[in-house]
Design an enzyme around this catalytic site. Sequence first.
Site, mmCIF file in Angstrom:
data_model
loop_
_atom_site.group_PDB
_atom_site.id
_atom_site.type_symbol
_atom_site.label_atom_id
_atom_site.label_comp_id
_atom_site.label_asym_id
_atom_site.label_seq_id
_atom_site.Cartn_x
_atom_site.Cartn_y
_atom_site.Cartn_z
ATOM 1 N N LYS A 129 12.784 -26.395 10.758
ATOM 2 C CA LYS A 129 14.178 -26.391 11.237
ATOM 3 C C LYS A 129 14.811 -27.736 10.879
ATOM 4 O O LYS A 129 14.225 -28.781 11.176
ATOM 5 C CB LYS A 129 14.231 -26.164 12.748
ATOM 6 C CG LYS A 129 13.809 -24.750 13.152
ATOM 7 C CD LYS A 129 13.935 -24.574 14.656
ATOM 8 C CE LYS A 129 13.266 -23.298 15.142
ATOM 9 N NZ LYS A 129 14.030 -22.076 14.933
ATOM 10 N N GLU B 184 14.119 -18.599 25.669
ATOM 11 C CA GLU B 184 14.581 -17.474 24.844
ATOM 12 C C GLU B 184 15.132 -16.388 25.749
ATOM 13 O O GLU B 184 14.687 -16.243 26.895
ATOM 14 C CB GLU B 184 13.409 -16.881 24.065
ATOM 15 C CG GLU B 184 12.734 -17.849 23.135
ATOM 16 C CD GLU B 184 11.652 -17.145 22.320
ATOM 17 O OE1 GLU B 184 12.019 -16.433 21.378
ATOM 18 O OE2 GLU B 184 10.468 -17.287 22.644
ATOM 19 N N ARG C 135 0.847 -1.199 0.000
ATOM 20 C CA ARG C 135 0.000 0.000 0.000
ATOM 21 C C ARG C 135 0.877 1.241 0.000
ATOM 22 O O ARG C 135 1.882 1.272 0.728
ATOM 23 C CB ARG C 135 -0.795 0.010 1.300
ATOM 24 C CG ARG C 135 -2.256 0.013 1.060
ATOM 25 C CD ARG C 135 -3.018 0.049 2.314
ATOM 26 N NE ARG C 135 -2.174 -0.069 3.516
ATOM 27 C CZ ARG C 135 -2.660 0.015 4.734
ATOM 28 N NH1 ARG C 135 -3.930 0.224 4.917
ATOM 29 N NH2 ARG C 135 -1.878 -0.103 5.795
ATOM 30 N N HIS D 138 4.394 -24.724 18.442
ATOM 31 C CA HIS D 138 5.702 -25.341 18.196
ATOM 32 C C HIS D 138 5.974 -26.565 19.081
ATOM 33 O O HIS D 138 6.399 -27.604 18.610
ATOM 34 C CB HIS D 138 6.832 -24.331 18.433
ATOM 35 C CG HIS D 138 6.674 -23.061 17.656
ATOM 36 N ND1 HIS D 138 6.269 -23.034 16.350
ATOM 37 C CD2 HIS D 138 6.876 -21.756 18.004
ATOM 38 C CE1 HIS D 138 6.220 -21.776 15.918
ATOM 39 N NE2 HIS D 138 6.582 -20.987 16.909
ATOM 40 N N ASP E 221 1.427 -18.960 22.313
ATOM 41 C CA ASP E 221 2.489 -18.565 21.381
ATOM 42 C C ASP E 221 3.460 -19.706 21.093
ATOM 43 O O ASP E 221 3.919 -19.854 19.960
ATOM 44 C CB ASP E 221 3.252 -17.365 21.990
ATOM 45 C CG ASP E 221 4.253 -16.769 21.023
ATOM 46 O OD1 ASP E 221 3.879 -16.546 19.850
ATOM 47 O OD2 ASP E 221 5.410 -16.523 21.426
ATOM 48 N N HIS F 286 7.000 -22.760 11.889
ATOM 49 C CA HIS F 286 8.381 -22.699 11.387
ATOM 50 C C HIS F 286 9.317 -23.673 12.125
ATOM 51 O O HIS F 286 10.373 -24.003 11.628
ATOM 52 C CB HIS F 286 8.923 -21.260 11.389
ATOM 53 C CG HIS F 286 9.391 -20.767 12.723
ATOM 54 N ND1 HIS F 286 8.543 -20.268 13.674
ATOM 55 C CD2 HIS F 286 10.619 -20.708 13.271
ATOM 56 C CE1 HIS F 286 9.245 -19.911 14.735
ATOM 57 N NE2 HIS F 286 10.512 -20.166 14.521
ATOM 58 N N ASP G 62 -5.280 -2.096 -1.020
ATOM 59 C CA ASP G 62 -5.673 -2.577 0.312
ATOM 60 C C ASP G 62 -6.197 -4.002 0.241
ATOM 61 O O ASP G 62 -6.807 -4.387 -0.750
ATOM 62 C CB ASP G 62 -6.812 -1.704 0.848
ATOM 63 C CG ASP G 62 -6.275 -0.391 1.357
ATOM 64 O OD1 ASP G 62 -5.135 -0.384 1.837
ATOM 65 O OD2 ASP G 62 -7.001 0.617 1.250
ATOM 66 N N LYS H 105 19.227 -18.889 25.256
ATOM 67 C CA LYS H 105 18.309 -19.283 24.172
ATOM 68 C C LYS H 105 18.687 -20.682 23.728
ATOM 69 O O LYS H 105 19.722 -20.897 23.092
ATOM 70 C CB LYS H 105 18.415 -18.325 22.987
ATOM 71 C CG LYS H 105 17.529 -18.784 21.813
ATOM 72 C CD LYS H 105 17.405 -17.727 20.736
ATOM 73 C CE LYS H 105 16.662 -18.253 19.504
ATOM 74 N NZ LYS H 105 15.228 -18.387 19.680
ATOM 75 N N LYS I 239 1.400 -18.777 11.556
ATOM 76 C CA LYS I 239 0.770 -18.845 12.867
ATOM 77 C C LYS I 239 0.654 -17.431 13.437
ATOM 78 O O LYS I 239 1.422 -16.585 12.983
ATOM 79 C CB LYS I 239 1.549 -19.798 13.780
ATOM 80 C CG LYS I 239 2.653 -19.145 14.629
ATOM 81 C CD LYS I 239 3.200 -20.080 15.632
ATOM 82 C CE LYS I 239 3.051 -19.576 17.033
ATOM 83 N NZ LYS I 239 3.745 -18.352 17.396
HETATM 84 C C1 BG6 Z 1 7.395 -17.504 17.198
HETATM 85 C C2 BG6 Z 1 6.832 -16.856 18.417
HETATM 86 O O1 BG6 Z 1 6.442 -18.352 16.618
HETATM 87 O O2 BG6 Z 1 8.551 -18.255 17.559
HETATM 88 C C3 BG6 Z 1 7.872 -15.958 19.057
HETATM 89 O O3 BG6 Z 1 5.698 -16.090 18.068
HETATM 90 C C4 BG6 Z 1 9.126 -16.734 19.350
HETATM 91 O O4 BG6 Z 1 7.369 -15.370 20.248
HETATM 92 C C5 BG6 Z 1 9.598 -17.472 18.112
HETATM 93 O O5 BG6 Z 1 10.116 -15.816 19.770
HETATM 94 C C6 BG6 Z 1 10.737 -18.407 18.458
HETATM 95 O O6 BG6 Z 1 11.280 -18.914 17.281
HETATM 96 P P1 BG6 Z 1 12.788 -19.389 17.233
HETATM 97 O O7 BG6 Z 1 12.940 -19.968 15.875
HETATM 98 O O8 BG6 Z 1 13.623 -18.172 17.473
HETATM 99 O O9 BG6 Z 1 12.943 -20.398 18.345
#
Ligand code: BG6
Length: 504
Positions: A196, A230, A60, A254, A249, A192, A102, A359, A162
């Site tokens: 991995k 994290e 946009r 995941h 989340d 995602h 839009d 992490k 997601k």
């Molecule tokens: C996302 C979440 O799906 O995954 C985030 O919404 C999170 O809050 C992220 O930080 C973590 O992904 P990764 O690949 O960094 O472990």
Amino acid sequence: MRGFIRMVTADQAIQTADPSNIVIFGAAGDLSKRKLIPALVRMMCCGLVHSDSRILGVLRNRSRQEWLDQLRAGLQEFSPHIEMDDDKWQRFSSCLKIVDGDLDDETMYQRLAESLETLGGTKNAMFYCAIPPAWYGKVAKGLRNAGLVHEDEGYRRLVIEKPFGSDLETASALNTELQAVFDENQIYRIDHYLGKESVQNLLVYRFANSIMEPLWNRNYIDHIQISASETLGIEYRAKYYDHSGALRDMIQSHLMQMMTLVAMEPPVEFTADAVRDEKMKVLRAVRRFEPEQIKKQTVSAQYASGTINNEQVSAYVAEENVSPDSATETFAAVRFYIDNWRWQGVPFILWSGKRMKSKVSEVMIRFRKPPFNLFDSHASVPAANALVFRLQPEGGIVLRLNAKKPGLTTDNEEMVMHAPYAADAEEVADAYEILMHDVLTGDRTLFSRSDEIEESWSIVEPILDAWKDRVSIERYRAGTWDIPDMDELTSDCVGGWHKPSIYD
Ligand code: BG6
């Protein structure tokens, strides 16, 4: 440049996808800048995306040149390892087109259809929704009204990010809305984590090694912990996160997906429906929570201020756009049971937190204790063995065994064996490269099916209900593992709460 290069040079049969029109809704957004465009750049450089493919950004109020400048700056900022000289950029950017408009403007979809027609070439199209979920249904309808859904001459695939719903009701409503337009086989729901490489490697470890299967059950395993800790906070995402929290989340998506891969039976073949059928059976066997058990079976907490990597970080409630009274959990843990022959009685403890000490994402399989201590004269009781699948930051496996201490006694000590997945972590393909390549080649194995999504929401629903009206929450200091309730949750598990640290 990292990414698919390793796989390509390893002489594997990597399929170059057929030419496609890659349409990105939300092409100027964060996901596009940070993940999608870098992945497409790498895939094009390696020849994984056909050179006759085009990328159409739906935007946009921006000219094509402004978009290109923004993408190039994004590549420099978020993917500095990608070598991008002017020549390469010219070649890549010549595939980029824009459609201005839009998402709720019907004429935008007409213009998109006209652009695809005018460009000629392939009729294949992948529609990537890098936009807030509230728009998914509208985009699907807009595409249908513009005649862009039917697969008369080429494929038409819809890619959804997601969060897929925020509870069972919203997830089923979204499934119904999308399935009214697209066939289930045309819908690719991204998690995602499944992209991995280290996660896919978990399946290979399980099903390509004969030593795993005999041990992979309630007879040998005491419990399993699946975790994602994290160090980051919520960054700029308060508006989403404050309504979501760690349970929605990370756990419902995941980590429950990881649990299905760890717990599933061997599929009859490595195809999308065979794998997803087995994952679905796991979800159906997960024991449902009675309201009175929730307090005992779950932990929730929120980060207070603290120090991470020598930097002072603020409390969750002090983050921009978070209300000072927010009781949203930034740490969640749930103890699941899977009522089937393989797993009856084995706790699966899934936990995830933001602003923690490090992490790390991993799956830890804790075996039962040795039945008694044969070496009882000097030695302490040998520790229970553990097999840890490290998913990130550096993928690999760690096996903890007991060995004799050097010397004249039979005292034993723990020995830690570590096998990294890739010698150079930089060579591992990014999840988005893998997933987009799968969409382009029509492989749905790593995407969630509608029934999996609804089943996982129905499992966590009683917890969401129990947590929704709370007005206060336990706090933990950012940069620590300071969550006392976790010791209670894992008190009857051999070894207790496993806090990950580098290779142990
Ligand atoms: C996302 C979440 O799906 O995954 C985030 O919404 C999170 O809050 C992220 O930080 C973590 O992904 P990764 O690949 O960094 O472990």
